[in-house]
Design an enzyme around this catalytic site. Sequence first.
Site, PDB file in Angstrom:
ATOM      1  N   GLY A   1     -20.763  19.526 -40.530  1.00 48.56           N
ATOM      2  CA  GLY A   1     -21.050  20.929 -40.839  1.00 48.56           C
ATOM      3  C   GLY A   1     -20.964  21.055 -42.343  1.00 48.56           C
ATOM      4  O   GLY A   1     -20.666  20.097 -43.013  1.00 48.56           O
ATOM      5  N   CYS A   2     -21.285  22.204 -42.991  1.00 47.72           N
ATOM      6  CA  CYS A   2     -21.363  22.168 -44.447  1.00 47.72           C
ATOM      7  C   CYS A   2     -21.590  23.502 -45.142  1.00 47.72           C
ATOM      8  O   CYS A   2     -21.786  24.512 -44.518  1.00 47.72           O
ATOM      9  CB  CYS A   2     -22.513  21.282 -44.888  1.00 47.72           C
ATOM     10  SG  CYS A   2     -22.450  19.682 -44.187  1.00 47.72           S
TER      11      CYS A   2
END
Lengths: 500, 364, 151
Positions: free
Chosen positions: B11-12
């Site tokens: 994720g980011c």
Amino acid sequence: MSLNYRCPEFLVERVESNCIECQACERQCANEVHFYDQDFEKMRAKDENCVNCHRCVVICPTNAIGIRKHPSEYKENHNWTAGMINNIQKQAESGGVLLSGMGNPTKKKIYWDHLLLNASQVTNPSIDPLREPMELKTFLGRKPSKLEFDEEEQIKDLPPQLELSAPIMFGAMSFGSISINACKSLARAASEVGIIYNTGEGGLHEDLRQYGENTMVQVASGRFGVNQDYLEAGAGIEIKIGQGAKPGIGGHLPGEKVGPEVSKTRMIPEGTDALSPAPHHDIYSIEDLRQLIYALKEATDYQKPVSVKISAVHNSAAIASGIATAGADIITIDGYRGGTGAAPTMIRDNVGIPIELALAAVDDRLREEGLRNQVSLVVSGSVRNSADVVKAIALGADAVYIASAALISLGCHMCQSCYTGKCNWGIATQEPELVKRLNPEVGFERAKNLIEGWAHEIKEMLGGMGINALESLRGNRLMLRGIDLTDRELEILGVKLAGE
Amino acid sequence: MVNRQEKVLSGCAISGILNRKGKKFSGREIIDSIALMHDRSNGMGGGFAAYGIYPERKDEYAIHLFYDDLEAKNKVEKFLNCHFDISVGEVVPTREISSIEDSPLIWRYFSKPEEQKLSASGLEEDEYVAQCVMNINSDYQGAFVVSSGKNMGVFKGVGYPEEIGEFYKLEEYEAYLWTAHGRFPTNTPGWWGGAHPFTLLDWSIVHNGEISSYGANKRYLEMFGYKCSMMTDTEAITYLFDLMLRKHDLPLEVAVKAVAAPLWSEIERMEVEEQQLVKSIRQVYSSALLNGPFSIILGHQNGFIALNDRIKLRPLVVAEDEERIYVASEESAIREICADPDKVWSPRGGEAVIGLLEGRSEIE
Amino acid sequence: MKRIYAKEEYCLGCKLCEVYCVTSHSASKDIIKAHKLESITPRLIIESSDNLSFALQCRHCDEADCTRACITGAMQKDEETGVVNYDEERCVGCWTCIMACSFGVIRREQAGKKVIAKCDLCIEEEAPACVTNCPNDALVLAERAEEEGVQ
Ligand code: SF4
Ligand code: SF4
Ligand code: SF4
């Protein structure tokens, strides 16, 4: 000599306290098993005639009937099984080739059952098909490897495509091998759900012309019913080279099944045997196939995709790549469990390879050679449920054909006696009193329900994987894991072991 | 380097700033922007792409490389010397940051393809370079090409993005386009090459999301000679754009419609001409569809494209002021560096935001 | 009014309609008891010759001959429902109706005595039992207009 050396296969049991002697069973068994005995004032049965089609079981209003495997057993022997012994007795009696109906029933590994699907957890969300769009639309046909524009920046037309609302089609079953009412049921169901059914090599009956847009017309080695009109009547054309149930073998529809309607549709005299030769006598090599493909395209003004159907055999991958280069728009591969109206038992049970392995190998080969975009890949040969469909797509198929499953939806109970022509369910028969047992109004609804039910399930499975369009599953083998498979099997399938 | 067999999940946070007039500004602002979204990363990776940073060598390919050790460096340099004319090979300057450890050897080479090799290969210059890069990444253990475009570079590593920015002294570089990424991988050990942006030639991608269609995309790309050796979505997305925009020479809108295809229900409502176009795109490029949640910023020397998946399962906000256009996972990351933009909006799923330098009409 | 029509091309001649008719008109409403313990005459007749068969029940004629022939006024056509039915109390068992019916669908009650057995469209049920239970949808309940021409 009158003694039949074979033991009866089935035992007909009747719960006498339930039986109301209505005789419905008697009237519905074309094998004349049940009869009313005036003297005993009760129903009796000739067990040895029973083929276990369940027609009587289902029709009996009081659930009084049960059919069981006959209790008489041979002395235990894993080598000489009952089936083997019975076969020899049959042949000793008849001196003929053993015949069977439906697909290979032997106990061999079913690869679908060794593949498991993935689902999303946390890192990406699963998608609820009831709330979000979920797309199953599928196009079959040749696609260029890149989009081309003309001088005016207008997009160039793509080659002809078959559009399917779900990646499922009804497989080739000829009028002749199945009844007109079965054909009508499938054709109408296909047209109502927006998929394709396949005429098989039986020509196109007048009553089915209205479903042309949903029809794949087949051209097989017997060329039955093939003329210009026929080629133009369908949405696509399929050249049948082989069939999974009997690779390398032709077809044979016995004369008694060639009644007036079948004769007209196939364009052969009434009562003559309809023989499809083993090879096409104008195809002895891949160049010949190319000629036929282009002859058919030429005849239909390049408006119809042309499919070539082969059975899954040892070198399917190489053959498929040849077919792709020969100009086919669709390749159909039929696995060794594919069904049939009649096939020599030894061929059906021993020739060909599993569709799962053939599919993986063919898809790999076409990709290696950069041909995969040019042809669509359709597989058949025992796709039994929606999970099998999903697994086939993930292995690399564009769509599947279902035939046995479609017939089961119409009532078939897999008694595998299709070759007798006495199908109690009105499917694999041409006898009018049996044919009328399948009311196409009822049949189409059931076949349609089946496709709709599977489509729902496919959407659920896609949603679970976090995918909302079928194309993102195609060839996506990361969505599969194997269990109970050897390294070599995993390698051929191109999937990892569960846990990896 | 790690042998990648397994799909990488993460994720980011992402952020990007473009000055449409081509005016350059230091890396300070992009560091501040991505730093604000600290909680969207977990210290397992951060990185930046900067366009316009090597004006004095703008005609040479700036090949940035990570090496695990000298042995890898020697081998790769042998390869580079054989395939390129290298005008400068130097260490990328860094400063000590206490939390950043185990950094690889970080080098960059300004180079042009070796004339004879190039003409013998019969390839276009870009294709030649792309193939060399893919060869190094898949065949040379312990070496990884970080970026390979002209007048641009990628600076990335294991750590929080703001620390990576400090480490590479990005405040000393000036670019007209910056993109940044902070990473939150769920399963992979920190690996310097695995951080974003991922690049090929001029393309750089930062990406937040997970592509469920990865397996299909990867096998599709392999048919066109791409080697997805890193098993990351970012790599596959980069190659998809490279395939469609560079190799297939498609207009940008077409490529966007392929990766974030309109739904069939929308297509049915389109005007005939558009309908035919989109229908064809979906048929021909069905395997390029990116399925699953994502927001990406695709950087290029002419500007950027920011894009969401078609049902908008990941956040993306855009803002504009007189000269600049901003994109980020969160609006706060934009307001941190531009308190009062003229316009702020959240693009719809599948709707591409295209930021171009003035005077450029196309990305490619 | 809705009447029962037969699609002879799909009639199997299985006579399940008869079985369910009997059950529906039994006291027990239990298929096994109805057949084993009670003696009930089916209200329909299955005509068959060779491969052709179809189930025939009272047509509930608008101008019903049986109502005119009935000497006691037991046979009546209900104004509201259109169903031609009879009053068991008033029937004297003269069987004039049986002779009058041009379709031959009125029968003597096998259990004896005077009463006759004829189709009442299973007026107490949601739909006639024969229609509901025909395994091949060979019986339909429909307005005449829709089924014009179907026997
Ligand atoms: S053949 Fe079929 S219908 Fe006949 S007794 Fe056996 S199961 Fe029943
Ligand atoms: S159908 Fe059932 S109840 Fe009727 S005679 Fe046969 S076994 Fe008995
Ligand atoms: S139940 Fe249906 S199929 Fe069977 S006899 Fe009656 S009308 Fe015909």
